[in-house]
Design a protein around this motif. Structure first.
Motif, PDB file in Angstrom:
ATOM      1  N   LYS A 152       0.848  -1.177   0.000  1.00 57.39           N
ATOM      2  CA  LYS A 152       0.000   0.000   0.000  1.00 57.39           C
ATOM      3  C   LYS A 152       0.894   1.242   0.000  1.00 57.39           C
ATOM      4  O   LYS A 152       2.065   1.169   0.338  1.00 57.39           O
ATOM      5  CB  LYS A 152      -0.894   0.006   1.235  1.00 57.39           C
ATOM      6  N   VAL A 153       0.336   2.372  -0.389  1.00 56.27           N
ATOM      7  CA  VAL A 153       1.111   3.613  -0.423  1.00 56.27           C
ATOM      8  C   VAL A 153       0.361   4.716   0.323  1.00 56.27           C
ATOM      9  O   VAL A 153      -0.786   5.002   0.013  1.00 56.27           O
ATOM     10  CB  VAL A 153       1.362   4.076  -1.870  1.00 56.27           C
ATOM     11  N   ILE A 154       1.014   5.276   1.314  1.00 54.14           N
ATOM     12  CA  ILE A 154       0.447   6.427   2.022  1.00 54.14           C
ATOM     13  C   ILE A 154       1.129   7.678   1.500  1.00 54.14           C
ATOM     14  O   ILE A 154       2.357   7.759   1.492  1.00 54.14           O
ATOM     15  CB  ILE A 154       0.679   6.320   3.542  1.00 54.14           C
ATOM     16  N   ILE A 155       0.313   8.620   1.041  1.00 57.38           N
ATOM     17  CA  ILE A 155       0.878   9.824   0.449  1.00 57.38           C
ATOM     18  C   ILE A 155       0.678  11.014   1.369  1.00 57.38           C
ATOM     19  O   ILE A 155      -0.402  11.201   1.919  1.00 57.38           O
ATOM     20  CB  ILE A 155       0.214  10.106  -0.902  1.00 57.38           C
ATOM     21  N   CYS A 156       1.728  11.789   1.550  1.00 58.66           N
ATOM     22  CA  CYS A 156       1.616  12.985   2.367  1.00 58.66           C
ATOM     23  C   CYS A 156       2.030  14.193   1.549  1.00 58.66           C
ATOM     24  O   CYS A 156       3.016  14.143   0.826  1.00 58.66           O
ATOM     25  CB  CYS A 156       2.524  12.888   3.582  1.00 58.66           C
ATOM     26  N   ASP A 157       1.289  15.252   1.684  1.00 56.99           N
ATOM     27  CA  ASP A 157       1.547  16.498   0.964  1.00 56.99           C
ATOM     28  C   ASP A 157       2.112  17.508   1.956  1.00 56.99           C
ATOM     29  O   ASP A 157       1.405  18.023   2.817  1.00 56.99           O
ATOM     30  CB  ASP A 157       0.217  16.978   0.384  1.00 56.99           C
TER      31      ASP A 157
END
Lengths: 337, 337
Positions: free
Chosen positions: A92-97
DNA sequence: TTGTAGGCGTTATCAC
DNA sequence: GTGATAACGCCTACAA
């Protein structure tokens, strides 16, 4: 209450261990047993509980990605590549901006460093080398893009920026330009630095002296590009072309040209970097350097995942290189206008 | 091996329970004890283990988002809004790119439904209502955007699409157009349907008969828009304006006009929907409908998180409405060219 | 080839 | 106010 492994084991009249083995494709299980267990799993709609598995295995099968701004297509492209690889490996990929803000970036780092992820990709991170190395010590697999923190333990993907930048400037020289300005990105970006290097090398190779006054910083954004070209014009240096360290800043140059009724490329030729989506739609279309961003993200994710899965030996190269290409369009090529 | 709660408790000469209470801001703890524990946490650099917490509490503090394509700025904007809200509530966000493919979407759903997330936002999902309702049964909090699955248990954010579409077409009528074509998106999109509705209403309100032959489908993408306008032209219907159900398809219309040397807006006026980034940079700039996407994502995430946190009673409205705005630019307004 | 038992790190429950 | 204990659901030695 959800179905759990013991419910399945009871229904299938086997032990939980056997069910677990089936789930993890352990070859020890007899074909008959496996089939029986799979049938029950299907019937009961059993789904393993990720948190329990994570806890037991001390792994999350998750990658964290921190980008400066999720709306910038350059980063989105990288993310796409990372995801492609990740999902194909059941990660899975957790994306943070990080919103271009160091404090926010640190905060998201906090959010992820409670073992929510096995590895992280930091894109143009503002963190100090020390902060990042701490994560490595704590067991995270770390990759960087853009602002590389040089360390043998850190994974990294690079492109032949300097080389292609050089080609871009050579292309301008071939078009007859001798006085070529350079609009740089902000100071802490290696990318901008590499492009400057290519710019200088191209000039030198063609016997054109490097004039520092033809270089202005535009902070990698549109307003910065606009301001930079204005400052260049104010110096009255009579340049006929400009190489912008990214397309975003080139947009600012376009704005300024429109206001000043300066014809592109007749009065000012422009080459950018990034091949953003809008660049193709400008009038004239913007010449640019196309980085294979999706491929870059993919390659880096692959390295990280292999490392997390223990498939990489210590000698393996931790740097991937993905070559970029020069795209010549109307903003720099008279024949195409 | 990482520091865990018992290490802290031993060093602080208290029980693990007390440490846990400090971590969770339980007011029962005496101020002295709290201070002592916090000091040890600081010294040992203790970080709680998310998976263990998740397992015990049966919560993940994570939201899953599935979008059709992470590179389309419309979706990225939604994601940005979702993230803004999520992170402010200490939630993480897992993003999945379904690549406009139902099978891939289902696969990612699988990936998330092992209790990796507490809730999910499905953007223009291709899943059947049945599939989605199953998730609701299993305890997930679900929100949708774009292709709404109508059910009182599902959260949803909407915009006044039909209304603004009507305004857009009225704007064209005010510019003197009577024969206005409509390029629709693909069939399963409510959005496209709503825009058609607004289109028809505007015509009717101004006494212009609706002619079905002026409607063509462009599948929401650039190539589709190009093909649609070609089909319309082939019918020789003499329309002077076109309302495109999104900007993407309008780009295809621009392409066709350039090839056919048709002047915008003099020979063909165009209005799109979405206010994509490129739209402002086209020549002439494209009139469009600006949806407040970031706000939409934010509003929906807020509803989901409140529900997950148990702050929402059953009577609370599960639909948020965020109004859109019409942006008039050169592609439809003679005075602006 | 299958089963038993213990533990991963945290928190809820209950007792003191 | 604080502490002991069990439980969350899974996997893996080890035993059979």
């Amino acid at each position: 209450m959800d179905i759990k492994i013991v419910d399945v084991s009871r229904a299938a009249k086997v032990s939980p261990t056997t069910v677990s083995r089936v789930l993890n494709n352990n070859p020890l299980v007899k074909a008959d047993t496996r089939k029986k267990v799979l049938k029950v799993i299907e019937e009961l709609n059993y789904v393993p509980h990720a948190a329990a598995k994570n806890l037991r295995q001390q792994k999350t099968l998750t990658l964290g990605v921190i980008v400066p701004d999720i709306m910038v297509s350059y980063y989105t492209n990288l993310v796409k590549g990372i995801q492609n690889k990740a999902y194909s490996e059941k990660f899975k990929v957790i994306i943070c901006d990080a919103q271009n803000n160091k404090d926010i970036e640190s905060e998201y780092l906090q959010l992820l460093t409670n073992r929510s992820v096995d590895g992280m990709i930091l894109v143009e991170s503002m963190l100090s080398k020390q902060e990042v190395m701490e994560l490595v010590e704590r067991g995270y697999v770390i990759g960087t893009i853009g602002r590389s923190i040089v360390d043998p333990k850190i994974f990294n993907v690079q492109t032949n920026t300097a080389e292609v930048a050089q080609q871009a400037v050579e292309h301008l020289i071939e078009q007859g330009h001798k006085d070529i300005a350079f609009i740089s990105g902000y100071a802490h970006a290696v990318d901008s630095f590499d492009r400057l290097e290519g710019y200088i090398k191209a000039l030198r190779d063609h016997g054109i002296p490097f004039r520092p006054e033809l270089v202005e910083n535009g902070d990698f954004n549109q307003e910065g590009g606009y301001a930079a070209i204005q400052r260049l014009w104010a110096k009255e240096l009579d340049f006929t072309a400009v190489f912008s360290a990214n397309d975003e800043m080139a947009l600012g140059v376009y704005d300024a040209c429109r206001e000043g009724s300066i014809a592109i490329p007749q009065e000012l030729a422009i080459v950018g970097v990034d091949n953003e989506r809008v660049s193709r739609y400008l009038t004239p279309p913007l010449s640019t350097i196309n980085q294979l961003k999706v491929e870059m993200g993919y390659a880096l994710a692959e390295l990280l995942i292999r490392q997390i899965n223990g498939e990489l030996d210590d000698e393996h190269d931790r740097i991937a290189i993905i070559d970029s290409q020069l795209c010549i369009r109307g903003s720099s090529d008279y024949k195409r206008t």
